[in-house]
Design a protein around this motif. Structure first.
Motif, short mmCIF file in Angstrom:
data_model
loop_
_atom_site.label_atom_id
_atom_site.label_comp_id
_atom_site.label_asym_id
_atom_site.label_seq_id
_atom_site.Cartn_x
_atom_site.Cartn_y
_atom_site.Cartn_z
N THR A 232 -4.05 -9.35 -0.50
CA THR A 232 -5.26 -9.33 0.20
C THR A 232 -6.03 -10.56 -0.36
O THR A 232 -6.85 -11.22 0.57
CB THR A 232 -6.12 -8.08 -0.40
N THR A 233 -6.04 -10.94 -1.60
CA THR A 233 -6.56 -12.21 -1.99
C THR A 233 -5.90 -13.32 -1.32
O THR A 233 -6.70 -14.34 -0.81
CB THR A 233 -6.10 -12.47 -3.60
N GLN B 81 0.83 -1.38 0.05
CA GLN B 81 0.20 -0.17 -0.04
C GLN B 81 0.86 1.32 -0.10
O GLN B 81 0.49 2.28 -0.71
CB GLN B 81 -1.00 0.00 1.13
N PRO C 23 -2.86 -5.90 -11.29
CA PRO C 23 -3.52 -7.20 -11.29
C PRO C 23 -4.21 -7.72 -12.69
O PRO C 23 -4.59 -7.07 -13.39
CB PRO C 23 -4.81 -6.66 -10.29
N ASP C 24 -4.20 -9.00 -12.74
CA ASP C 24 -4.39 -9.83 -13.67
C ASP C 24 -3.50 -9.71 -15.05
O ASP C 24 -3.93 -10.11 -16.21
CB ASP C 24 -6.01 -9.68 -14.13
N ASP D 137 -3.07 -6.55 -4.45
CA ASP D 137 -4.29 -7.45 -4.81
C ASP D 137 -3.83 -8.94 -4.40
O ASP D 137 -4.76 -9.76 -4.06
CB ASP D 137 -4.36 -7.45 -6.43
N ALA E 232 -0.09 -1.91 -7.01
CA ALA E 232 -1.54 -2.67 -7.16
C ALA E 232 -1.50 -4.27 -7.14
O ALA E 232 -2.34 -4.78 -6.64
CB ALA E 232 -2.24 -1.95 -8.02
#
Length: 149
Positions: free
Chosen positions: A56-57, A44, A144-145, A53, A49
């Protein structure tokens, strides 16, 4: 957004070295929740990011509540965290922002109330590992992703 490069493919040996550092830290920290809290808070602060992500996942998959996940960024203003977690989060912030004021004695002393010397060093290793990962992810454009097909 676009991925600038896939660091793991560009230099597998360097990526494996980071994985080994991180894996060692994870093995040495008995509390998986604290390990993930450290990862999230440093990410953070660093604005990563991809890592926020990911971690936290991971913490959510361990059964963490959405409420606590949402409050990590403002942990000082929330009673949702244990004293030991708070000590780890404070140390994470100090080490991540070390150029802004070092690690204050009060932060060190509070962490040492909850972590013996070996655990303290393991915590430092985890904090250093995530800061390294954040810098790799941000520099190479990870988001993310970004690896999803």
């Amino acid at each position: 957004m676009h991925l600038r490069m896939n660091a793991s493919k560009a230099n597998p040996a360097a990526y494996q070295a980071m994985q080994k550092l991180d894996g060692t830290a994870k093995e040495l920290i008995a509390d998986n929740v604290i390990y993930e809290l450290v990862k999230i808070r440093a990410s953070q602060i660093n604005g990563c990011a991809f890592c926020v992500d990911m971690h936290t996942t991971d913490l959510r998959a361990m059964g963490e509540s959405e409420r606590r996940l949402n409050l990590i960024v403002v942990w000082r203003e929330s009673p949702q965290f244990t004293e030991k977690e708070r000590a780890a989060l404070a140390l994470t912030e100090a080490v991540t922002l070390v150029s802004e004021g070092g690690v204050p004695q009060s932060v060190y002393d509070e962490a040492r109330k909850h972590f013996d010397e070996s655990e303290f060093v393991a915590l430092l290793l985890a904090i250093n590992a995530i800061n390294g990962w954040n810098r790799i992810a941000i520099a190479t454009g990870m988001f993310p992703d970004c690896f999803a097909k």
